[in-house]
Design an enzyme around this catalytic site. Sequence first.
Site, PDB file in Angstrom:
ATOM      1  N   ASP A  29       0.855  -1.190   0.000  1.00 28.32           N
ATOM      2  CA  ASP A  29       0.000   0.000   0.000  1.00 28.32           C
ATOM      3  C   ASP A  29       0.893   1.242   0.000  1.00 28.32           C
ATOM      4  O   ASP A  29       1.807   1.364   0.813  1.00 28.32           O
ATOM      5  CB  ASP A  29      -0.892  -0.027   1.258  1.00 28.32           C
ATOM      6  CG  ASP A  29      -1.950   1.074   1.238  1.00 28.32           C
ATOM      7  OD1 ASP A  29      -3.142   0.741   1.131  1.00 28.32           O
ATOM      8  OD2 ASP A  29      -1.577   2.260   1.325  1.00 28.32           O
ATOM      9  N   GLU A 143      -3.091   0.178  -3.967  1.00 25.75           N
ATOM     10  CA  GLU A 143      -2.738  -1.063  -3.269  1.00 25.75           C
ATOM     11  C   GLU A 143      -2.858  -2.284  -4.174  1.00 25.75           C
ATOM     12  O   GLU A 143      -3.670  -2.315  -5.094  1.00 25.75           O
ATOM     13  CB  GLU A 143      -3.575  -1.234  -2.006  1.00 25.75           C
ATOM     14  CG  GLU A 143      -5.055  -1.219  -2.235  1.00 25.75           C
ATOM     15  CD  GLU A 143      -5.840  -1.411  -0.941  1.00 25.75           C
ATOM     16  OE1 GLU A 143      -5.587  -2.389  -0.219  1.00 25.75           O
ATOM     17  OE2 GLU A 143      -6.724  -0.582  -0.671  1.00 25.75           O
TER      18      GLU A 143
HETATM   19  P1  TTP Z   1      -5.207   4.996   1.506  1.00 25.47           P
HETATM   20  O1  TTP Z   1      -4.181   3.958   1.150  1.00 25.47           O
HETATM   21  O2  TTP Z   1      -6.294   4.612   2.454  1.00 25.47           O
HETATM   22  O3  TTP Z   1      -4.485   6.259   2.175  1.00 25.47           O
HETATM   23  P2  TTP Z   1      -3.093   6.924   1.834  1.00 25.47           P
HETATM   24  O4  TTP Z   1      -2.356   6.187   0.785  1.00 25.47           O
HETATM   25  O5  TTP Z   1      -3.335   8.372   1.557  1.00 25.47           O
HETATM   26  O6  TTP Z   1      -2.323   6.836   3.221  1.00 25.47           O
HETATM   27  P3  TTP Z   1      -1.672   5.563   3.918  1.00 25.47           P
HETATM   28  O7  TTP Z   1      -0.219   5.908   4.051  1.00 25.47           O
HETATM   29  O8  TTP Z   1      -2.361   5.467   5.237  1.00 25.47           O
HETATM   30  O9  TTP Z   1      -1.910   4.402   3.042  1.00 25.47           O
HETATM   31  O10 TTP Z   1      -5.902   5.565   0.212  1.00 25.47           O
HETATM   32  C1  TTP Z   1      -5.182   5.770  -0.989  1.00 25.47           C
HETATM   33  C2  TTP Z   1      -5.642   7.020  -1.694  1.00 25.47           C
HETATM   34  O11 TTP Z   1      -7.032   6.946  -1.958  1.00 25.47           O
HETATM   35  C3  TTP Z   1      -5.429   8.267  -0.850  1.00 25.47           C
HETATM   36  O12 TTP Z   1      -4.169   8.845  -1.054  1.00 25.47           O
HETATM   37  C4  TTP Z   1      -6.554   9.158  -1.281  1.00 25.47           C
HETATM   38  C5  TTP Z   1      -7.635   8.223  -1.761  1.00 25.47           C
HETATM   39  N1  TTP Z   1      -8.739   8.149  -0.782  1.00 25.47           N
HETATM   40  C6  TTP Z   1      -9.896   8.881  -1.009  1.00 25.47           C
HETATM   41  O13 TTP Z   1     -10.022   9.557  -2.021  1.00 25.47           O
HETATM   42  N2  TTP Z   1     -10.907   8.819  -0.084  1.00 25.47           N
HETATM   43  C7  TTP Z   1     -10.810   8.072   1.068  1.00 25.47           C
HETATM   44  O14 TTP Z   1     -11.731   8.042   1.895  1.00 25.47           O
HETATM   45  C8  TTP Z   1      -9.602   7.314   1.287  1.00 25.47           C
HETATM   46  C9  TTP Z   1      -9.448   6.465   2.525  1.00 25.47           C
HETATM   47  C10 TTP Z   1      -8.608   7.387   0.338  1.00 25.47           C
HETATM   48 MG    MG Z   2      -2.131   4.118   0.917  1.00 23.83          MG
END
Ligand code: TTP
Ligand code: MG
Length: 402
Positions: A29, A143
């Site tokens: 991820d 991911e």
């Molecule tokens: P995530 O992998 O949940 O978050 P992230 O990559 O920003 O942070 P982490 O280091 O905790 O993994 O989500 C991936 C992308 O998806 C995130 O950058 C933005 C988008 N996203 C949304 O648009 N809405 C949401 O509610 C979430 C959770 C993510």
């Molecule tokens: Mg992420």
Amino acid sequence: MNEALKNGVLQSFPGGASAVAERRIAHLDMDAFYASVELLRYPELKGLPVVIGGRRRRASDAELRGEFMRLADYSGRGVATTATYEARAFGVHSGIGLMKAAALAPEAILLPADFEEYGRYSRRFKAAVAEIAPQIEDRGIDEIYIDLTDVPGESRTLAARIKDNVRHATGLSCSIGITPNKLLSKIASELDKPDGITVLTHADLAARIWPLPPKRINGIGPRASAKLEAMGIDTIGALAAAAPAALAAAFGARYAQWLLDAAHGRDDRPVVTVREPKSISRETTFERDLDQRRDREELSRILLGLCERVAGDLERKGYLGRTIGVKLRYADFAIVTRDVTLERPTRDAAAIRDAVRSCLKRVVFDRRLRLLGVRVGALVREDDAASATEAVIAAESLPLFE
Ligand code: TTP
Ligand code: MG
């Protein structure tokens, strides 16, 4: 089937023979994905609290002056799609309203989302992983699961190589969990975020997984989590030890069994490497060439039929799509296509028809038509659509000629 066999666990029998080789599954991820891509563009923001969110909009006064916009200057009803870890330290997270975020971190920088750019980086990091381990299940923009069972090398070394390759190709960091199955790996990849590697075996279950709250299991949502809490079950360990009858009474037999399997780290779902469809379309060639004016009604009827069939296909296959396109073939076989990208993914026939109509306004009808097609692209799986719709984008149209 033997429990251990079913879960692909390495089982030594008295004779010493191994029944099934233990699988080795990674979940990767990307770290603060959208925000990290923006920091590549604006390296001067590195180390600062940065929040991504709001609609794509006309340049603000601050931007016109070549400055970044601060959260304190935001007003509106947008939500944060993500935030850098520096912003998360103030309590800002995905899904939080930007006004609320502004109260927590007024000095944080607010940047609008650029989904096309994130899509490009998404493709790039996946290609970088595939150079090392090609068995990849695509789980969305940031991911993937990777089956490492047949890839030589020690787990930690392999994870480090994959991370290096991703960083080399994109400049971005990610976190990787490696365990015997997808369920545990999805949990593991979060344990050492950002920029982490976590390798777990079944022997680590009690120490590393059982202390966590049940909602850390992918598939236990807020409602199930609240219900478990009301039953006094606030860790995965407590869930593993819960009375099956009590779980069945609260959740039904099927979900109760799944909860118990999950809490015990049992999951035999394969890594599904098939490519997701890029688009779903339907087209029809008319029995005779039709004229846009004289055969208006017939064309309308055909178009509506196509929209309904595409909507049906989307429903059956479990997808929604954000890009709606139309294809026309003129009597002289020339082809023209147009498409439009909606704010949110849909599979509603009426919404698809409206989008198709707006595409058709951009078509010149100077010849008779022999074919009409409707296509829905930028697909998201229904299960993933909830988070995808959070990513709000202003409508835009992208004419596309063949
Ligand atoms: P995530 O992998 O949940 O978050 P992230 O990559 O920003 O942070 P982490 O280091 O905790 O993994 O989500 C991936 C992308 O998806 C995130 O950058 C933005 C988008 N996203 C949304 O648009 N809405 C949401 O509610 C979430 C959770 C993510
Ligand atoms: Mg992420």
